[in-house]
Design a protein around this motif. Structure first.
Motif, PDB file in Angstrom:
ATOM      1  N   GLU A   1      -7.621  -1.721  -0.472  1.00  0.00           N
ATOM      2  CA  GLU A   1      -7.499  -3.156  -0.712  1.00  0.00           C
ATOM      3  C   GLU A   1      -6.098  -3.459  -1.217  1.00  0.00           C
ATOM      4  OE1 GLU A   1      -9.604  -6.688  -3.408  1.00  0.00           O
ATOM      5  OE2 GLU A   1     -10.368  -4.631  -3.437  1.00  0.00           O
TER       6      GLU A   1
ATOM      7  N   SER B   1      -7.515  -0.593  10.399  1.00  0.00           N
ATOM      8  CA  SER B   1      -8.919  -0.989  10.236  1.00  0.00           C
ATOM      9  C   SER B   1      -9.604  -0.255   9.087  1.00  0.00           C
ATOM     10  CB  SER B   1      -9.690  -0.731  11.536  1.00  0.00           C
ATOM     11  OG  SER B   1      -9.643   0.635  11.890  1.00  0.00           O
ATOM     12  N   ASP B   2      -8.862   0.618   8.414  1.00  0.00           N
ATOM     13  CA  ASP B   2      -9.459   1.378   7.314  1.00  0.00           C
ATOM     14  C   ASP B   2      -8.370   1.724   6.303  1.00  0.00           C
ATOM     15  OD1 ASP B   2     -11.041   2.889   5.665  1.00  0.00           O
ATOM     16  OD2 ASP B   2     -11.079   4.648   6.979  1.00  0.00           O
ATOM     17  N   HIS B   3      -8.153   0.831   5.358  1.00  0.00           N
ATOM     18  CA  HIS B   3      -7.103   1.062   4.361  1.00  0.00           C
ATOM     19  C   HIS B   3      -7.557   0.507   3.015  1.00  0.00           C
ATOM     20  CE1 HIS B   3      -5.898  -3.191   4.410  1.00  0.00           C
ATOM     21  NE2 HIS B   3      -5.984  -3.137   5.725  1.00  0.00           N
TER      22      HIS B   3
ATOM     23  N   GLU C   1       0.846  -1.192   0.000  1.00  0.00           N
ATOM     24  CA  GLU C   1       0.000   0.000   0.000  1.00  0.00           C
ATOM     25  C   GLU C   1       0.879   1.238   0.000  1.00  0.00           C
ATOM     26  OE1 GLU C   1      -3.829   2.045   2.280  1.00  0.00           O
ATOM     27  OE2 GLU C   1      -3.040   0.136   2.994  1.00  0.00           O
TER      28      GLU C   1
ATOM     29  N   TYR D   1      -1.280   5.528   8.597  1.00  0.00           N
ATOM     30  CA  TYR D   1      -1.911   4.245   8.287  1.00  0.00           C
ATOM     31  C   TYR D   1      -2.904   3.851   9.379  1.00  0.00           C
ATOM     32  CZ  TYR D   1      -2.347  -0.834   7.808  1.00  0.00           C
ATOM     33  OH  TYR D   1      -2.836  -2.114   7.703  1.00  0.00           O
ATOM     34  N   ASN D   2      -4.055   3.359   8.939  1.00  0.00           N
ATOM     35  CA  ASN D   2      -5.096   2.891   9.851  1.00  0.00           C
ATOM     36  C   ASN D   2      -5.373   1.425   9.516  1.00  0.00           C
ATOM     37  OD1 ASN D   2      -7.415   2.275  11.284  1.00  0.00           O
ATOM     38  ND2 ASN D   2      -8.441   4.213  10.830  1.00  0.00           N
TER      39      ASN D   2
ATOM     40  N   HIS E   1      -0.198   5.381   0.056  1.00  0.00           N
ATOM     41  CA  HIS E   1      -1.258   6.391   0.025  1.00  0.00           C
ATOM     42  C   HIS E   1      -0.820   7.585  -0.827  1.00  0.00           C
ATOM     43  CE1 HIS E   1      -4.193   9.335   1.607  1.00  0.00           C
ATOM     44  NE2 HIS E   1      -4.928   8.277   1.911  1.00  0.00           N
TER      45      HIS E   1
END
Length: 630
Positions: A453, A449-451, A432, A446-447, A434
């Protein structure tokens, strides 16, 4: 009865050993002032200056080997006033971590007049690599070269191979630039601005080509600072390899290459030779704090079909925003995303000033500070304590990795600039990255629980950039015991301390016969006065006692120090006394003030009074008196 597969593998291994070649090179690193023809070394054509070369020659030679070959490179330090070292960028160094090169990490520095033998097997790696000094500033001064691992089973067709290096060039020596850079007089940490961009260690280069020919072009950014854009007039790049990893073909007309990255591309020339074309490179100006008027942002080089025809004019683009995003590359091997991480290392990147006024770089509020004993040597000598991170120091950002763990590095970039990060001893999956976040917004971390795919077949390489105020996630398997540096490959930022070190399977290091220090290595340590045993503080009796270790500068105080309070009080008193003095003298009666002012202005006061009276009389008679009411 033996399995036929095992028998075949055994036979194959024997053949590999038989046909493997040993390459023995002797190179003396020294300053080179003149070319073989007697002319002065002058990389950009604007300013002659010595560069660090091998055996009295610069640029350094391109070294070629094949997978399975053995390298024996004897490096002689021919410089009389500084230590040196050598790193083979991208080499895994399986079982030979001490040959990796970073001084005080995996080896003792090589002092003047001494020789270090870099002795390792290439294993099964192939592709485009390079080698450079891992002693501060030296590869910026020229100690850099190309390292190619040829592959008899290269997966794509081509007719001819060509090598292209990109870098930036400074007219000043690195040690002088570093002194100015790491200074309280440079509180913002502004990096030195290059004098020029180089294209194959020169400018305005020409590349003579044949029509209807497919070239394999190995592009390597051997610079120390800036990323570069690369494009050609009316030609395209087909990417087939990055950082030694074969990828599925991707065609683009614009590449973006950070320092230390490698792209291998196919370029097919035109059928006719009735025109020559421009081959352009451009600096990423977002990385520069200022842009000097004399800095040429675009370098114009030439694809020459016919040398009797005029060279091409510069070929500029309307936009350079649509460069190829390497995140979408897929490995040709179809290697899938590794399983979930066993261990996640989360590191936050930022720049800040410490108590000496210098701007440093930090991972998790720690700026990397060299240990007194090379980290690999601590791991080898620490016995059962080798698995304790404390052994390796409190200012080295050290992490212990267990054998065969899946590791995630989550890097949150709190800085407003891009950073190319390189991992020694491994390639990693980039799972990943961003998008960039503008300066006027808060950084995005970075989270879990929310990133986004994650891809099924992630791009794999050993150097990748993180976007400004953003994050990226890297994944690899800890299957290579050794001590491996992870650092920003902008060398100015490494000088500022932007690094961590991974101590991978320390007990496996101790138990490996090939990891034990060579006699040559021990001699080098003795010559340079560095212990071969002990923790980061040099303590070999109590490995958990770090008294005397090298520490980063103290942080700036959050409030006023006693000295600051005293300075503030005296400044306030001085200001008050100044105001009192102004008020006192301003309220004093001054005798004959009109005469004094007139004398200072060289005015005849009597004439001036007569003129004033005449003007008043005229105003009274015409109704234009300044006291008239309307």
């Amino acid at each position: 009865m033996k399995s036929p597969i095992i028998s075949f593998l055994a036979i194959f291994s024997v053949f590999a050993i038989v046909f493997a070649e040993t390459h023995t090179w002797w190179y003396e690193a020294n300053w080179v002032e003149k070319n073989p023809d007697g002319s002065l070394v002058n990389p950009d054509g604007n300013f002659p200056r010595p560069m660090i070369g091998f055996n009295g020659s610069w640029p350094l030679p391109t070294l070629r080997v094949k997978k399975g070959d053995r390298v024996q490179l004897y490096l002689i330090n021919g410089m009389d006033d500084r230590n040196t070292s050598l790193h083979f960028h991208g080499m895994f160094q399986h079982g030979s971590s001490q040959m990796d090169g970073p001084e005080m990490i995996t080896q003792c520095p090589i002092p003047p007049g001494e020789t270090f033998l870099y002795n390792f097997t290439v294993d099964q790696q192939v592709g485009s690599y390079w080698y450079h000094s891992h002693t501060s500033g030296q590869y910026g001064d020229g100690m850099r070269g190309v390292f190619i691992i040829e592959d008899d089973d290269f997966p794509y067709e081509y007719d001819e191979e060509v090598v292209l290096t990109l870098n930036e060039h400074y007219h000043e020596y690195s040690e002088d630039l570093k002194h100015k850079f790491l200074s309280r007089f440079n509180p913002t940490g502004a990096e030195p601005i290059p004098a020029n961009l180089l294209f194959n260690e020169t400018r305005n280069a020409t590349w003579e080509v044949q029509p209807n020919t497919t070239y394999l072009l190995r592009i390597i950014n051997t610079g120390r600072f800036v990323s570069q854009y690369l494009w050609m007039e009316d030609h395209e790049f087909t990417i087939v390899e990055v950082d030694g990893i074969y990828v599925e073909k991707n065609t683009t007309d614009l590449l973006y290459i950070t320092v230390a990255q490698r792209y291998t591309v196919l370029i097919t020339t035109k059928d006719t030779s009735d025109k020559n074309y421009a081959f352009m490179n451009r600096v990423d100006i977002d990385m520069l704090d200022i842009i000097p008027e004399d800095l040429e942002l675009n370098g114009t080089n030439h694809i020459v079909y016919d040398k009797d025809l005029p060279l091409a004019e510069p070929y500029l683009l309307d936009s350079i925003d649509d460069f190829f995003d390497d995140f979408w590359l897929k490995p040709l091997s179809k290697e899938k995303l590794l399983e979930d991480a066993d261990y996640t290392i989360t590191i936050d990147t930022q720049m800040d000033n410490l108590g000496d006024g210098v701007n440093y770089a930090f991972f998790n509020n720690v700026t990397f500070t060299m240990p007194k004993v090379p980290t690999l040597l601590s791991a080898l000598s620490a016995g059962e304590h080798a698995t304790n991170e404390l052994v390796y120091g409190t200012n080295t950002n050290s992490f212990i990795l267990e054998k065969d763990e899946i590791i995630d590095i989550v890097l949150n970039n709190l800085d407003t600039g891009k950073h190319p990060f390189h991992l020694h001893g491994h390639v990693f999956q980039v799972i990943e990255r961003h998008q960039a976040i503008d300066d006027d917004q808060d950084p995005v971390a970075y989270n879990a629980s929310d990133h986004a795919e994650w891809p099924e077949y992630p791009m794999i390489r050993d150097t990748v950039y993180v976007q400004p105020q953003s994050y990226m996630v890297l994944r690899f398997k800890a299957d290579n015991p050794g001590v491996w540096l992870f650092h920003c490959h902008i060398e100015w930022h490494l000088d500022q301390g932007l690094a961590i070190q991974l101590i991978e399977d320390p007990m496996g290091i101790q138990n490996s016969s090939t990891q034990q220090l060579t006699e040559n290595h021990k001699q080098i340590c003795s010559k340079v006065g560095v212990p071969i045993e002990g923790n980061a503080a040099g303590n070999s009796t109590d490995y958990l006692n770090l008294d005397g270790e090298h520490l980063q500068q103290k942080r700036l105080p959050t409030g006023f120090t006693p000295r600051g309070i005293v300075a503030l009080v005296f400044s306030c008193l001085a200001g008050i006394l100044g105001l009192v003095a102004i008020a006192f003298y301003g309220m004093q009666d001054i005798n004959d003030v009109e005469e004094r002012v007139a004398r200072d202005l060289d005015v005849d006061l009597e004439d001036d009074e007569e003129s004033s009276s005449e003007i008043m009389r005229e105003n009274s008679s015409t109704g234009n008196s300044s006291t008239q009411k309307r």
